[in-house]
Write a protein that holds these residues in place. Structure first.
Motif, PDB file in Angstrom:
ATOM      1  N   ALA A 175       1.038  -0.898   0.065  1.00 14.81           N
ATOM      2  CA  ALA A 175       0.450  -0.251   0.151  1.00 14.81           C
ATOM      3  C   ALA A 175       0.822   0.842   0.678  1.00 14.81           C
ATOM      4  O   ALA A 175       0.733   2.363  -0.594  1.00 14.81           O
ATOM      5  N   ALA A 176       1.552   1.122   0.964  1.00 19.11           N
ATOM      6  CA  ALA A 176       2.909   2.121   1.215  1.00 19.11           C
ATOM      7  C   ALA A 176       3.944   2.306  -0.856  1.00 19.11           C
ATOM      8  O   ALA A 176       3.535   3.458  -1.263  1.00 19.11           O
TER       9      ALA A 176
ATOM     10  N   LYS B 141       1.714   1.136  -3.256  1.00 19.65           N
ATOM     11  CA  LYS B 141       0.961   1.703  -4.163  1.00 19.65           C
ATOM     12  C   LYS B 141       0.891   3.735  -3.454  1.00 19.65           C
ATOM     13  O   LYS B 141       0.813   4.592  -5.155  1.00 19.65           O
ATOM     14  N   THR B 142       1.166   4.351  -3.228  1.00 19.28           N
ATOM     15  CA  THR B 142       1.083   5.711  -2.622  1.00 19.28           C
ATOM     16  C   THR B 142       2.175   6.199  -3.186  1.00 19.28           C
ATOM     17  O   THR B 142       1.837   7.741  -3.942  1.00 19.28           O
TER      18      THR B 142
ATOM     19  N   GLY C 135       1.601   6.201  -7.085  1.00 16.21           N
ATOM     20  CA  GLY C 135       0.539   6.734  -7.459  1.00 16.21           C
ATOM     21  C   GLY C 135       0.171   6.069  -7.837  1.00 16.21           C
ATOM     22  O   GLY C 135      -1.181   7.095  -9.475  1.00 16.21           O
TER      23      GLY C 135
ATOM     24  N   THR D 243      -3.227   4.026 -10.068  1.00 15.39           N
ATOM     25  CA  THR D 243      -4.765   3.689 -10.056  1.00 15.39           C
ATOM     26  C   THR D 243      -4.987   2.654 -10.863  1.00 15.39           C
ATOM     27  O   THR D 243      -3.934   3.103 -11.574  1.00 15.39           O
TER      28      THR D 243
END
Length: 431
Positions: A213-214, A216-217, A220, A222
């Protein structure tokens, strides 16, 4: 004074133009005399010459026999204790030269360094190049060397033994010794993100991220960035939870109750609790049966298990009737006698009978015929017949004192006062 004139080879006197005739006549007489002597000698020599074709024995030549005796035969060429041959290049082949000339290694076999087997000889010119390979580690001293590991070589250089060490472990790596695993090395090296000097700052941040998740953040990403995914695929991966995914896929929700067209849900113990269970499980040997072991009285749970008919029958065997059988050997009849036969059934038989098998023609019966005997029989003559009394271990047979009574093959009574010569008893039992 006459001039001396002679032939160039033998020096015969010759006349000369300025000499007086009387002087030259004397000179010629002397020359002819010398020639006569030489020719006489030649004639003697010619008479004593050897013929062009002639023979000799070995003894005619001094030392010839001894020389022949000392020679080596051609068959000894290139062989042990023989003589070296020459190759097409006029040189002795290398195979016929001693290895010591080349200094090459000569493998002697495996060596047990613990027991010194085989015994390592002292280094000498004759064993230069010899080497042994250690097959069992040990501390035998060879040339002062005592550290021998499996795979090491002991090599003679002709004056001393040396060791070719093939087993030295790395002394240490990052403080680690002995067998080093990748995990242990990684821990010892303590490599951090900052040590990856050819990575950018963003790259180091990405690999240092706590979880996907980190990552992916940081990236960025989607669903719209997955350009090769369909619209439905993007909708699925962006669904809020699994329930929403099931809805998108048209999957029925799990249910603990017997609701049609739903999935069977596991309970808190992980078991599936269902009202009915149907299977098309195929087994070798026939139709599959499903039942809980408690129903068969052989287990401590109610779990449903598939089994073949044979397996089901084996589980039910204890409740089925007449599953055990006993048959005695042929017994000799003795008037008034008793037999005790161990049946080995483990329980008291539920059914038992006495049979008579014919061993000699009698009463219309042939050898091999068998008849069922009544357990007792009587008539005016007392004590004819047979009785059986079973228990969980034995069957006791009581034989009548006056023999047997049976029906002949023609329908009449056949009293046998002593049937031992024509009949044998057989006892059978079932449980």
């Amino acid at each position: 004074m006459p001039v001396e004139n002679t032939t160039p080879n033998r020096g015969y006197q010759l006349p000369f133009g300025s000499n007086n005739l009387e002087d030259d006549v004397l000179r010629l007489i002397a020359a002819y005399s010398a020639i006569d002597v030489d020719i006489a000698g030649l004639l003697v020599s010619v008479a004593q010459r050897a013929l062009l074709v002639h023979g000799h024995v070995i003894a005619d030549t001094t030392g010839l026999q001894a020389a022949l005796d000392a020679k080596q035969d051609e068959s000894e060429k290139g062989g042990a204790n023989g003589y070296a041959s020459l190759g097409s290049d006029g040189k002795v082949p290398a195979a016929q030269l001693p290895s010591a000339l080349f200094g090459s290694l000569n493998y002697q076999g495996d060596w047990n360094a613990n027991t010194n087997t085989p015994t390592i000889p002292a280094a000498a010119t004759g064993n230069k190049g010899w080497y042994y390979m250690v097959s069992v580690a040990g501390a035998t001293s060879v040339g002062g060397i005592t550290d021998w590991k499996v795979g090491d070589w002991a090599v003679s250089d002709g004056t001393k033994w040396v060791k070719i060490d093939n087993t030295d472990a790395v002394a240490s790596v990052a403080g680690l010794t002995g067998p080093i695993t990748a995990a242990a090395l990684k821990t010892a090296l303590a490599i951090a993100v900052a040590d990856i000097t050819d990575a950018s700052a963003n790259g180091r941040s990405l690999i240092a991220a706590a979880n996907y998740a980190a990552m992916k953040t940081l990236l960025g990403i989607t669903a719209a960035d997955i350009t090769n995914a369909s619209a439905n695929g993007r909708s699925l991966i962006t669904a809020a939870d699994y329930a929403a995914m099931r809805t998108l896929l048209g999957l029925a929700a799990a249910a603990a109750t017997a609701t049609a067209n739903t999935l069977a849900q596991r309970d808190a113990s992980g078991d599936i609790v269902s009202r009915l269970f149907r299977s098309e499980y195929a087994v070798t040997g026939g139709t599959a049966y499903f039942c809980g072991q408690n129903a068969l009285g052989s287990g401590a749970d109610n779990y449903i298990r598939p089994m073949t008919p044979a397996q089901a029958a084996a589980l039910l065997a204890s409740s089925l009737k007449l599953q055990l059988f006993y048959e005695s050997a042929q017994q000799t009849w003795t008037n008034g006698g008793t037999l005790t036969l161990a049946h080995g059934l483990g329980v008291k038989p539920k059914m038992y009978h006495a049979y008579a098998t014919c061993i000699a023609a009698d009463g219309g019966y042939s050898v091999g015929d068998e008849i069922l005997l009544a357990t007792w029989a009587s008539d005016a003559a007392d004590g004819r017949g047979v009785s059986l009394r079973p228990d969980a271990t034995n069957i006791t047979v009581y034989m009548g004192a006056n023999g047997l009574i049976m029906v002949s093959s023609t329908g009449g009574y056949n009293y046998k006062s002593n049937p031992a010569s024509t009949w044998k008893l057989i006892i059978r039992a079932w449980a």
